[in-house]
Design a protein around this motif. Structure first.
Motif, PDB file in Angstrom:
ATOM      1  N   TYR A  68      22.255   1.964  49.306  1.00  0.00           N
ATOM      2  CA  TYR A  68      22.862   3.271  49.047  1.00  0.00           C
ATOM      3  C   TYR A  68      21.797   4.364  49.143  1.00  0.00           C
ATOM      4  N   GLY A  69      20.653   4.127  48.493  1.00  0.00           N
ATOM      5  CA  GLY A  69      19.579   5.121  48.518  1.00  0.00           C
ATOM      6  C   GLY A  69      19.070   5.394  49.921  1.00  0.00           C
ATOM      7  N   LEU A 114      31.324  -0.470  61.267  1.00  0.00           N
ATOM      8  CA  LEU A 114      32.183  -1.013  60.211  1.00  0.00           C
ATOM      9  C   LEU A 114      32.544  -2.463  60.496  1.00  0.00           C
ATOM     10  N   GLU A 115      32.900  -2.750  61.729  1.00  0.00           N
ATOM     11  CA  GLU A 115      33.252  -4.126  62.096  1.00  0.00           C
ATOM     12  C   GLU A 115      32.077  -5.075  61.907  1.00  0.00           C
ATOM     13  N   ASN A 116      30.874  -4.623  62.266  1.00  0.00           N
ATOM     14  CA  ASN A 116      29.681  -5.456  62.103  1.00  0.00           C
ATOM     15  C   ASN A 116      29.404  -5.781  60.636  1.00  0.00           C
ATOM     16  N   ASN A 117      29.906  -4.922  59.758  1.00  0.00           N
ATOM     17  CA  ASN A 117      29.736  -5.145  58.313  1.00  0.00           C
ATOM     18  C   ASN A 117      31.007  -5.709  57.664  1.00  0.00           C
ATOM     19  N   ASN A 118      31.940  -6.166  58.525  1.00  0.00           N
ATOM     20  CA  ASN A 118      33.183  -6.792  58.048  1.00  0.00           C
ATOM     21  C   ASN A 118      33.997  -5.866  57.156  1.00  0.00           C
ATOM     22  N   ILE A 119      34.059  -4.587  57.556  1.00  0.00           N
ATOM     23  CA  ILE A 119      34.856  -3.619  56.807  1.00  0.00           C
ATOM     24  C   ILE A 119      36.005  -3.166  57.684  1.00  0.00           C
ATOM     25  N   PHE A 130      22.625   9.112  61.579  1.00  0.00           N
ATOM     26  CA  PHE A 130      23.918   8.724  61.041  1.00  0.00           C
ATOM     27  C   PHE A 130      24.244   7.246  61.234  1.00  0.00           C
ATOM     28  N   GLU A 131      23.779   6.649  62.304  1.00  0.00           N
ATOM     29  CA  GLU A 131      24.068   5.227  62.517  1.00  0.00           C
ATOM     30  C   GLU A 131      23.370   4.372  61.462  1.00  0.00           C
ATOM     31  N   LYS A 132      22.102   4.683  61.191  1.00  0.00           N
ATOM     32  CA  LYS A 132      21.373   3.949  60.144  1.00  0.00           C
ATOM     33  C   LYS A 132      21.993   4.239  58.779  1.00  0.00           C
ATOM     34  N   ALA A 133      22.402   5.482  58.581  1.00  0.00           N
ATOM     35  CA  ALA A 133      23.031   5.856  57.306  1.00  0.00           C
ATOM     36  C   ALA A 133      24.302   5.046  57.083  1.00  0.00           C
ATOM     37  N   LEU A 134      25.134   4.960  58.104  1.00  0.00           N
ATOM     38  CA  LEU A 134      26.402   4.248  57.971  1.00  0.00           C
ATOM     39  C   LEU A 134      26.194   2.758  57.763  1.00  0.00           C
ATOM     40  N   ASP A 135      25.274   2.178  58.495  1.00  0.00           N
ATOM     41  CA  ASP A 135      25.019   0.740  58.352  1.00  0.00           C
ATOM     42  C   ASP A 135      24.570   0.403  56.939  1.00  0.00           C
ATOM     43  N   ALA A 193      25.864  -1.294  51.170  1.00  0.00           N
ATOM     44  CA  ALA A 193      25.973  -0.938  49.755  1.00  0.00           C
ATOM     45  C   ALA A 193      27.407  -1.093  49.277  1.00  0.00           C
ATOM     46  N   TYR A 194      28.348  -0.641  50.080  1.00  0.00           N
ATOM     47  CA  TYR A 194      29.772  -0.702  49.730  1.00  0.00           C
ATOM     48  C   TYR A 194      30.220  -2.137  49.479  1.00  0.00           C
ATOM     49  N   ILE A 195      29.847  -3.045  50.378  1.00  0.00           N
ATOM     50  CA  ILE A 195      30.227  -4.450  50.236  1.00  0.00           C
ATOM     51  C   ILE A 195      29.620  -5.053  48.971  1.00  0.00           C
ATOM     52  N   LEU A 196      28.344  -4.755  48.717  1.00  0.00           N
ATOM     53  CA  LEU A 196      27.676  -5.305  47.533  1.00  0.00           C
ATOM     54  C   LEU A 196      28.269  -4.742  46.245  1.00  0.00           C
ATOM     55  N   TYR A 197      28.600  -3.454  46.252  1.00  0.00           N
ATOM     56  CA  TYR A 197      29.236  -2.860  45.073  1.00  0.00           C
ATOM     57  C   TYR A 197      30.553  -3.568  44.765  1.00  0.00           C
TER      58      TYR A 197
END
Length: 330
Positions: A260-261, A322-327, A273-278, A283-287
């Motif tokens: 997240y940080g 998003l797909e690469n992170n299974n979201i 933005f690409e690094k930010a989103l990844d 962070a979202y998945i871990l939360y």
């Protein structure tokens, strides 16, 4: 039978959850906002009672989850009650109840959409209104060998520092923490709290020094590692902040605060933005896995990043990350 059961439940809920409609003096309708506030306050009181001392963050998050979960079933009922009007003049066994759906269904499966909707409503309200929540999920009181001191005088100074901190007298708190580490130079928690006070005083260089001293005593200290990153961010030394987060990641690779940080830095300060989103997706998945209320914060940043990618006509890249992170985007 359904009407009788509904009547019993209605009587069990406080009249404060109903609002009288002007055009129908004897008709009451369920007040969702009042109901949400009441249940969230119950959850907040439960959260405030959680003892964070010498507990890992996952354990604290799990206890917070239990406090929210206790209110979810009742809140689900409330959401469906919003479609019900009660005629007080005929409130008997043959009560005339106007309802869009005859059945009230309560979801007990945490993976169901209905359960998530209710849980996330409560969670969002708590993040905005429950002061103890943020202090509990930010707590890092897990003891290591040199976290605390066994010296009575050092502990006395340390506790006086805690009292001064609670009174928001950060300069006074720092003076007590300095006395504590003078008595016991290996008192890691005293350096940690000293760093927090310096950060409150906007003295970021001093804060970083205090955190580094703590890390010399305990190289795996989670609080100083995370707070050094935050201090560097305040100093606008973003690359150093990212490296500090990466140091924390090497010790605790499943810590969502790391991603997240880093995501916030790439988004708000470096415009990558690409690094930010990844990182924000991670962070979202871990939360979610850790049942942390900060899931909603990551979700908000992802939504803002969606706008950035949309403005650049590059939603394909957004969706791919998003797909690469299974979201699922939905």
């Amino acid at each position: 039978m359904k009407k009788k059961l509904l009547l019993i439940i209605l009587f069990c809920i406080s009249q404060s959850f109903f609002s009288q409609e002007k055009e129908k003096k004897n008709t009451f309708k369920f007040n969702k906002d009042v109901f949400l506030k009441e249940l969230a306050e119950n959850a907040c009181e439960c959260i405030d009672s959680i003892d964070t001392f010498n507990k890992i963050k996952d354990s604290v998050a799990s206890e917070i989850n239990v406090c929210i979960d206790k209110q979810v079933t009742v809140y689900q009922f409330g959401l469906q009650m919003a479609d019900i009007e009660i005629d007080l003049e005929t409130l008997t066994d043959s009560t005339q109840i106007k309802q869009k759906e005859a059945n009230i269904i309560i979801a007990s499966n945490p993976d169901s959409e209905q359960y998530k909707e209710a849980y996330y409503d409560l969670e969002r309200y708590l993040l905005n209104n429950c002061v103890p929540l943020k202090s509990k999920i930010a707590a890092y009181d897990k003891l290591n060998e040199k976290s605390m001191s066994s010296n009575p005088l050092a502990l006395e100074y340390y506790n006086s520092g805690l009292d001064a901190y609670d009174e928001e007298d950060y300069k006074k708190a720092v003076s007590f923490y300095k006395k504590a580490v003078t008595v016991d130079p290996d008192f890691a928690f005293a350096y940690d709290n000293m760093g927090i006070c310096y950060r409150k005083l906007n003295q970021y260089d001093e804060a970083i020094k205090a955190y580094e001293k703590s890390l010399k005593i305990d190289p795996n200290g989670l609080l100083p590692l995370q707070n050094i990153a935050i201090a560097y961010s305040y100093k606008k030394k973003y690359k150093k902040a990212i490296k500090a987060y990466e140091r924390l990641r090497d010790i605790q690779e499943d810590n969502p605060e790391v991603f997240y940080g880093i995501g916030v830095i790439y988004f708000q300060h470096l415009n990558e933005f690409e690094k930010a989103l990844d990182n924000m997706c991670k962070a979202y998945i871990l939360y979610i896995q850790q049942k942390s209320p900060y899931r909603s914060d990551a979700e908000k940043v992802i939504q803002m990043l969606y706008t950035e990618f949309k403005n650049k006509n590059d939603l394909d890249t957004f969706n791919t990350i998003l797909e690469n992170n299974n979201i699922n985007q939905n």
